[in-house]
Design an enzyme around this catalytic site. Structure first.
Site, mmCIF file in Angstrom:
data_model
loop_
_atom_site.group_PDB
_atom_site.id
_atom_site.type_symbol
_atom_site.label_atom_id
_atom_site.label_comp_id
_atom_site.label_asym_id
_atom_site.label_seq_id
_atom_site.Cartn_x
_atom_site.Cartn_y
_atom_site.Cartn_z
ATOM 1 C CB CYS B 140 -54.105 -54.399 -5.304
ATOM 2 S SG CYS B 140 -53.793 -53.347 -6.607
ATOM 3 C CG HIS B 141 -55.702 -57.862 -3.713
ATOM 4 N ND1 HIS B 141 -55.014 -57.767 -4.802
ATOM 5 C CD2 HIS B 141 -56.910 -57.770 -3.948
ATOM 6 C CE1 HIS B 141 -55.902 -57.371 -5.783
ATOM 7 N NE2 HIS B 141 -57.161 -57.508 -5.213
#
Lengths: 690, 176
Positions: B140-141
């Site tokens: 995701c990040h």
């Protein structure tokens, strides 16, 4: 809402908002400074009571929707899980289900009050019509809400009511299919009813705003029916009306709490604890009590279309009331004839309600027709005629005059009408019961149950012995699928420890899977598992038991009942008798007799039972003396077994019964103190105004 | 109403108003509780969150499995010698969330890493055997965890949490 308000908040921040949105002025002029007639009696507090109930219904409804599953296969179970597993779920569900009935109690009193005091007359016609619209919306909402638990009455109520529309010529069948979203009542029907049941209360709230707006434009009517002329005729809404309304609400809450905590199933139907079955209609299909008068009208007309038209006309006719009754005098207080006919009309409505719960045969049909005629005659003949021929008594010059004249003469009629209405309500509510009274079976004998009454608790020994009887005898054919092993260790239950419940669970083989290889496997039970059912599906249960599937016993003590008949159902309200189900279950277990009485034919494969409806039961005599050994020295007799297993089944039907009654007692103590304080506060506030 | 005089010596009327108001406030607050309490997990959810047992014998060295407990994915990694050495060689003080590998595994069972596979940044599920630290990588990040499940790089503030568990036998653990 009488013109722009000159109200100015003192707080600068509020002033800033007020200049841009004059909301505080609106609230102040509508609910604080608003002049309310000083002669209003307690019948006028039902407006506030209704607002309170609408708020309660929306709040509890939104919460129930968080836990409810609107699917035909899951709805019934999800309602049971709310009641059993959600924190205070039983309380929230009772509040909502009983709340619907209380809402209608209040709205009927509110409407009768409007009729008696002529509150629909000029200039309040629109106010009245908005009220009729609210009532119609309430009926639709109540009906759809009753469908959601998806019990037998839900399903068959939905079927019967939607079929009303099939009476419409030509388009009827298409309309019904459209309502159902299928060829019969089913999952699509349930889904749309859930959606609409969530929507309609907010529409009601919107129309209530219009209703209150119209009220504040025209001003409140009052018991003397003369409009306020000077300031002496009115008092400010706050604190006078606010306190009085709150006192009314507090008293109403006592009645409401009586049902929530002590009689939650009194107004419901035992059949709705049986999951919906599209193949079997309950023998007596009865709507909720608040629809009964209209149901009676429907049934008294022998033609389908005419019956439906009559039923809807009975409600729609209320819209025309302001023009059917053109008498100038508003209040029936000053109309000697109208007053008498009003009370006759009330009795007609109550009797129609009573008939709505009776089987449609014999004298009931004839009485229904006469009363239907009386109902319409009141609107179409009596009121128009009275407006022309009646000589009213002189009305007082002003409200202040009426108040002064009244001082000294206490309002006894108010008390007597309250008693009449209370009796009528009880008659009305209990008439559902008497529907089943006419079956001609022997009534189950009453038992002394440890769990009866306001302080009833379960006898732990009986619960443990009952569990043993269930496990060794009943479980061979009957499931107990809503009970998990962990429940055995919960407060208010058989009183086992967590370790004992875990050990009890591990004796069972539970089917689990699939595992990594994709196979199902068996493992020992855990506390979180539910009692396994003896048959894998209903067909297997049916095939093994001569065509009759043994019912799941989780809810049996609430899903069975018997008619109490007049006047017992009224007495039951006060004595809190709620044990029809356990009495019936215990009676059936002991009701097997070898000698079949003359005139009773028992088919092959069935057995004679004295208390079973129709007497022919497929279950053979399940219990005999000495069959189950007891460790605690209790007698090993059929009577003792029946009593123990019935106590156990009452617990499985309502595991939180002890918590309900305990909390109920606390709530009552509080409400009585609070209502008392409110009464004296109200007296103090009004001391200067009388 | 005589508010001016009541400031000095409360009248009976004031007492009544205060008592009524207090009763209303207490009752209202008590009535609020069920409406809040119902939001908590219900009894069946709590019962379903009971401890589970996991058999480790099919998990070969270098492999890992994912099991679910209370709806959360639990990574159980059978670490290689290399992974263990990497995890132990790091200077603990230099880590964003300092914690030694010892504190994150059971002594005597150092080859087994059991962590809740939920990124401590915003709850995504990191991918095992990816990233620069022989551990986990959150797609995701971009947070990266090492072979002990400790945060090494990226926006996540803390290490992957270790769930409560114990070894029932050498090849079986009980989570919860």
């Amino acid at each position: 809402m009488s013109g722009p308000s000159d109200y100015q908040p003192s707080n600068p921040a509020l002033q800033w908002i007020e200049r841009r949105l004059p909301i505080f002025g609106l609230i102040h002029s509508s609910f604080v400074a608003y002049p309310t007639p000083r002669n209003l009696n307690y019948w006028w507090t039902f407006g506030a009571i209704l607002s309170f109930m609408l708020g309660i219904q929306i709040l509890t409804g939104v919460i129930l929707a968080m836990h409810y599953t609107p699917h035909a296969d899951l709805a019934f179970k999800s309602v049971e899980l709310i009641v059993r597993d959600v924190n205070y779920g039983w309380l929230l569900r009772n509040m909502h289900a009983v709340g619907a009935s209380m809402f209608f109690v209040a709205v009927y009193i509110h409407m009768f009050r409007g009729v008696y005091y002529g509150s629909y007359k000029e200039p309040r016609e629109v106010l009245w019509i908005l009220g009729v619209i609210i009532y119609l919306l309430m009926m639709a909402t109540g009906f759809m809400g009753y469908v959601l638990p998806w019990g037998q009455m839900s399903f068959w109520g939905a079927t019967v009511i939607t079929n009303l529309f099939s009476a419409i010529p030509y388009a009827g069948e298409s309309i019904v299919t459209l309502l159902w979203g299928g060829y019969s009542v089913g999952n699509p029907t349930l889904n749309r009813f859930f959606s609409l049941h969530y929507l309609l209360p907010f529409l009601i709230a919107g129309v209530v705003v219009l209703h209150v707006w119209a009220l504040h434009v025209a001003g409140q009517n009052n018991p003397d029916g003369v409009e306020p002329k000077t300031e002496k005729d009115t008092v400010p809404f706050t604190p006078h009306a606010t306190i009085k309304d709150m006192f009314g609400v507090a008293c109403f809450m006592l009645l409401y709490a009586w049902f929530i905590f002590y009689m939650p199933n009194y107004l419901g139907d035992a059949d709705n604890y049986i999951p919906a079955n599209p193949g079997v209609t309950p023998p007596h299909i009865v709507p909720e009590w608040y629809y009964l008068p209209f149901y009676a009208i429907l049934r008294s007309i022998p033609n389908k279309l005419a019956g439906v038209i009559a039923m809807f006309s009975a409600i729609i006719i209320l819209c025309f009331l302001p023009w059917l009754d053109s008498a100038k005098t508003k209040s029936s207080k000053y109309r000697p004839l109208a007053k008498q006919f009003f009370w006759i009309f009330v009795v007609v409505c109550v009797l129609l309600g009573y008939l709505g719960a009776q089987p449609p045969e014999g004298i009931y049909v004839i009485a229904g027709r006469i009363l239907t005629f009386c109902y319409f005659a009141y609107f179409l003949i009596v009121l128009p005629l009275l407006s022309r021929i009646e000589t009213p008594r002189p009305v007082p010059n002003s409200i202040a005059d009426a108040v002064l004249a009244k001082t000294g003469s206490k309002s006894t009629p108010m008390v007597s009408t309250a008693i009449v209405l209370a009796l009528a309500g009880a008659l009305f509510a209990g008439s559902i019961d008497s529907a089943r009274a006419s079956e001609g079976n022997d009534k189950p004998p009453g038992n002394k149950w440890s769990f009866a009454g306001p302080f009833g608790t379960f006898d732990r020994g009986a619960l443990q012995r009952g569990l043993k009887v269930y496990k060794e005898v009943c479980a061979n054919c009957h499931g107990l699928s809503y009970i998990a092993f962990r429940n055995l260790a919960e407060a208010g239950g058989p009183g086992y420890s967590v370790a004992q419940a875990t050990a009890f669970a591990s004796d069972y083989k539970i089917k689990d899977g699939p595992n990594d290889a994709g196979d199902m496997f068996e493992r020992p039970g855990r506390p979180a598992d539910y009692f396994p059912s003896p048959f894998p599906n209903e067909q297997a249960a049916r095939a093994a038991n001569g065509g009759a599937a043994p019912p799941d016993l989780s809810l049996i003590a609430k899903a069975r009942s018997y008619g109490r008949g007049f006047p017992w159902f009224i007495v039951d309200f006060f004595t809190q008798y709620q044990e029809q189900g356990p009495d019936y279950v215990a009676a059936v277990l002991q009701g097997f007799e070898d000698k079949v009485p003359e005139g009773v034919a028992i088919p092959e494969g069935s057995y004679y039972n004295k208390y079973f409806p129709g007497h022919a039961i497929k279950m053979p005599k399940p219990l005999s003396d000495g069959q189950v050994t007891y460790d605690d020295g209790s007698p090993t007799t059929v009577a003792q077994y029946s009593k123990d297993v019935t106590t156990f089944l009452m617990w499985t039907a309502e595991p939180h019964m002890e918590a309900r009654k305990r909390l109920g007692f606390q709530v009552f103590i509080f409400l009585i103190i609070f209502a008392g304080l409110m009464y004296f506060t109200k007296k103090k506030v009004w001391a200067d105004s009388h | 109403m005589t508010t001016a005089s009541s400031a000095d010596h409360p009248t009976r009327r004031d007492f009544l108003f205060v008592a009524t108001g207090a009763a209303a406030a207490v009752g209202g607050a008590a009535a609020l509780w069920p409406f809040v309490s119902q939001m908590n997990p219900d009894a069946s959810t709590i019962a379903a969150g009971a401890p589970i047992e996991v058999d480790l014998s099919p998990v070969a060295e270098g492999q890992d499995i994912k099991v679910f407990w209370r709806g959360k994915p639990i990574y159980i990694s059978h670490r290689t010698k290399k992974q263990i050495d990497e995890a132990r060689a790091v200077n603990v003080a230099s880590l964003p969330d300092p914690q030694s590998d010892d504190a994150r595994v059971k002594s005597g069972h150092e080859q087994w890493l059991v962590v809740i596979g939920i990124c401590t940044h915003l709850g995504c599920i990191p991918i095992a055997h990816e990233g620069n630290y022989d551990g986990f990588f959150c797609p995701c990040h971009g947070s990266q965890y090492d072979s002990s499940g400790r945060i090494r790089q990226g926006p996540a503030p803390a290490n992957l949490p270790v769930p409560p568990y114990q070894f029932v036998s050498d090849t079986k653990i009980q989570i919860g």
